[in-house]
Design a protein around this motif. Sequence first.
Motif, PDB file in Angstrom:
ATOM      1  N   THR A   8     -28.198  18.843  53.945  1.00 36.50           N
ATOM      2  CA  THR A   8     -29.408  19.263  53.225  1.00 36.50           C
ATOM      3  C   THR A   8     -29.181  19.139  51.724  1.00 36.50           C
ATOM      4  OG1 THR A   8     -30.001  20.830  54.973  1.00 36.50           O
ATOM      5  CG2 THR A   8     -31.043  21.135  52.822  1.00 36.50           C
ATOM      6  N   VAL A   9     -30.074  18.435  51.067  1.00 34.44           N
ATOM      7  CA  VAL A   9     -29.967  18.248  49.615  1.00 34.44           C
ATOM      8  C   VAL A   9     -31.333  18.490  48.973  1.00 34.44           C
ATOM      9  CG1 VAL A   9     -28.051  16.610  49.711  1.00 34.44           C
ATOM     10  CG2 VAL A   9     -30.407  15.783  49.848  1.00 34.44           C
ATOM     11  N   PHE A  10     -31.302  18.614  47.667  1.00 38.66           N
ATOM     12  CA  PHE A  10     -32.537  18.804  46.910  1.00 38.66           C
ATOM     13  C   PHE A  10     -32.721  17.632  45.949  1.00 38.66           C
ATOM     14  CE2 PHE A  10     -31.150  22.986  48.199  1.00 38.66           C
ATOM     15  CZ  PHE A  10     -32.317  23.555  48.678  1.00 38.66           C
ATOM     16  N   ALA A 144     -30.129   9.830  46.529  1.00 37.34           N
ATOM     17  CA  ALA A 144     -28.939   9.540  45.726  1.00 37.34           C
ATOM     18  C   ALA A 144     -27.941  10.692  45.795  1.00 37.34           C
ATOM     19  CB  ALA A 144     -29.342   9.269  44.282  1.00 37.34           C
ATOM     20  N   ASN A 145     -28.445  11.915  45.788  1.00 38.94           N
ATOM     21  CA  ASN A 145     -27.554  13.075  45.890  1.00 38.94           C
ATOM     22  C   ASN A 145     -26.830  13.084  47.232  1.00 38.94           C
ATOM     23  OD1 ASN A 145     -28.303  13.991  43.361  1.00 38.94           O
ATOM     24  ND2 ASN A 145     -29.881  15.378  44.139  1.00 38.94           N
ATOM     25  N   ALA A 146     -27.574  12.782  48.299  1.00 41.91           N
ATOM     26  CA  ALA A 146     -26.969  12.768  49.630  1.00 41.91           C
ATOM     27  C   ALA A 146     -25.917  11.671  49.737  1.00 41.91           C
ATOM     28  CB  ALA A 146     -28.059  12.573  50.686  1.00 41.91           C
ATOM     29  N   MET A 147     -26.212  10.501  49.184  1.00 44.94           N
ATOM     30  CA  MET A 147     -25.256   9.392  49.239  1.00 44.94           C
ATOM     31  C   MET A 147     -24.000   9.704  48.436  1.00 44.94           C
ATOM     32  SD  MET A 147     -27.728   6.031  49.100  1.00 44.94           S
ATOM     33  CE  MET A 147     -26.329   4.929  49.350  1.00 44.94           C
ATOM     34  N   THR A 148     -24.172  10.389  47.317  1.00 46.19           N
ATOM     35  CA  THR A 148     -23.006  10.774  46.516  1.00 46.19           C
ATOM     36  C   THR A 148     -22.083  11.686  47.315  1.00 46.19           C
ATOM     37  OG1 THR A 148     -24.224  10.578  44.432  1.00 46.19           O
ATOM     38  CG2 THR A 148     -22.266  11.979  44.422  1.00 46.19           C
ATOM     39  N   ARG A 163     -36.057  14.956  57.714  1.00 53.73           N
ATOM     40  CA  ARG A 163     -37.070  15.934  57.310  1.00 53.73           C
ATOM     41  C   ARG A 163     -37.134  15.999  55.787  1.00 53.73           C
ATOM     42  NH1 ARG A 163     -38.632  21.784  59.693  1.00 53.73           N
ATOM     43  NH2 ARG A 163     -39.848  22.526  57.916  1.00 53.73           N
ATOM     44  N   VAL A 164     -38.368  16.084  55.279  1.00 54.05           N
ATOM     45  CA  VAL A 164     -38.587  16.240  53.839  1.00 54.05           C
ATOM     46  C   VAL A 164     -39.623  17.333  53.639  1.00 54.05           C
ATOM     47  CG1 VAL A 164     -39.376  15.171  51.700  1.00 54.05           C
ATOM     48  CG2 VAL A 164     -38.059  13.818  53.350  1.00 54.05           C
ATOM     49  N   ASP A 165     -39.302  18.315  52.824  1.00 49.48           N
ATOM     50  CA  ASP A 165     -40.229  19.407  52.525  1.00 49.48           C
ATOM     51  C   ASP A 165     -40.507  19.448  51.028  1.00 49.48           C
ATOM     52  OD1 ASP A 165     -40.519  20.509  55.163  1.00 49.48           O
ATOM     53  OD2 ASP A 165     -38.477  21.301  54.961  1.00 49.48           O
ATOM     54  N   GLU A 166     -41.784  19.552  50.687  1.00 49.23           N
ATOM     55  CA  GLU A 166     -42.149  19.738  49.282  1.00 49.23           C
ATOM     56  C   GLU A 166     -41.892  21.180  48.877  1.00 49.23           C
ATOM     57  OE1 GLU A 166     -45.863  18.048  47.659  1.00 49.23           O
ATOM     58  OE2 GLU A 166     -46.219  17.328  49.702  1.00 49.23           O
ATOM     59  N   LEU A 167     -41.336  21.356  47.699  1.00 49.17           N
ATOM     60  CA  LEU A 167     -41.164  22.678  47.128  1.00 49.17           C
ATOM     61  C   LEU A 167     -42.243  22.887  46.071  1.00 49.17           C
ATOM     62  CD1 LEU A 167     -37.273  22.673  46.805  1.00 49.17           C
ATOM     63  CD2 LEU A 167     -38.691  23.546  48.679  1.00 49.17           C
ATOM     64  N   PRO A 168     -42.474  24.117  45.653  1.00 48.41           N
ATOM     65  CA  PRO A 168     -43.549  24.364  44.674  1.00 48.41           C
ATOM     66  C   PRO A 168     -43.439  23.460  43.459  1.00 48.41           C
ATOM     67  CG  PRO A 168     -42.702  26.433  45.522  1.00 48.41           C
ATOM     68  CD  PRO A 168     -41.808  25.357  46.071  1.00 48.41           C
ATOM     69  N   GLN A 169     -44.566  22.849  43.096  1.00 49.80           N
ATOM     70  CA  GLN A 169     -44.582  21.962  41.946  1.00 49.80           C
ATOM     71  C   GLN A 169     -44.863  22.759  40.688  1.00 49.80           C
ATOM     72  OE1 GLN A 169     -48.498  20.077  43.444  1.00 49.80           O
ATOM     73  NE2 GLN A 169     -48.503  19.633  41.280  1.00 49.80           N
ATOM     74  N   SER A 170     -44.617  22.128  39.549  1.00 48.00           N
ATOM     75  CA  SER A 170     -44.885  22.817  38.288  1.00 48.00           C
ATOM     76  C   SER A 170     -45.392  21.835  37.253  1.00 48.00           C
ATOM     77  CB  SER A 170     -43.617  23.503  37.757  1.00 48.00           C
ATOM     78  OG  SER A 170     -42.653  22.541  37.371  1.00 48.00           O
ATOM     79  N   ALA A 202     -34.558  17.742  51.352  1.00 49.42           N
ATOM     80  CA  ALA A 202     -34.465  16.680  52.359  1.00 49.42           C
ATOM     81  C   ALA A 202     -33.220  16.871  53.214  1.00 49.42           C
ATOM     82  CB  ALA A 202     -34.433  15.313  51.683  1.00 49.42           C
ATOM     83  N   LYS A 203     -33.348  16.486  54.478  1.00 44.13           N
ATOM     84  CA  LYS A 203     -32.228  16.576  55.415  1.00 44.13           C
ATOM     85  C   LYS A 203     -31.882  15.173  55.910  1.00 44.13           C
ATOM     86  CE  LYS A 203     -33.512  21.226  56.995  1.00 44.13           C
ATOM     87  NZ  LYS A 203     -32.383  21.918  56.349  1.00 44.13           N
ATOM     88  N   PHE A 204     -30.601  14.841  55.828  1.00 37.25           N
ATOM     89  CA  PHE A 204     -30.110  13.529  56.261  1.00 37.25           C
ATOM     90  C   PHE A 204     -29.047  13.715  57.342  1.00 37.25           C
ATOM     91  CE2 PHE A 204     -31.657  12.918  51.971  1.00 37.25           C
ATOM     92  CZ  PHE A 204     -32.257  11.665  51.990  1.00 37.25           C
TER      93      PHE A 204
END
Length: 210
Positions: A8-10, A144-148, A163-170, A202-204
């Motif tokens: 799980t990454v952001f 990119a974070n997950a691949m790193t 899985r991909v989840d949107e978090l609150p936007q700003s 996101a979950k990979f």
Amino acid sequence: MEKSRVLTVFGTASLRVAPDIAEIQVGVVTEDTSLEQALQENSSKMNQVINSLLQLGIPEEDIRTTTFRIQPMYDYVDGQQVFRGYQVTNMVSVRISDITQVGLIVDTAVRNGANQISDLNFMLSNPNEIYRAALSEALLDATANAMTLTNTMQVNMDPIPIRVDELPQSVSPEPRMYSMAEVTSGTPIQPGEIVVEANIEAKFQYGSDY
């Protein structure tokens, strides 16, 4: 076959864009001991303000009434409530599609009788389009974070998230609000920039089978 694991990454992305529209509250406030006179004066001045804005090329649908209020006014003399007259307030919201005309629109409204300008708000005409662009970049950032991480662990990763989840936007900073004193004092008005941010989780899957 090795069982896959889930990482799980952001991801986040920010886009800086210049506002392309503005909204301003323009109005007329009149007072008189006669309600009929206060209404008549207010109506006359407000019609003149609206007509002057229409002559500048502002579409009629971009001018809408937001407040119409009639209220009695009182003074207090020696602890007693004394009727002073009536106050009539009529406010309209004006949408400005050409923000270079903000100063001209304010000056024109004031010259034609407006004595109330509550706010000047710079915004985006296409916030959803800008947000979707940021959302796309946020997913790339998460990938990119997950691949790193998986490269560091020397394991393979499926680049398609499960899985991909949107978090609150700003939207930051909020478009600046200007007072009537600022917009009529001749001070240069700078719309600045608006930062639209998208965040996702996101979950990979990863393991030796990828």
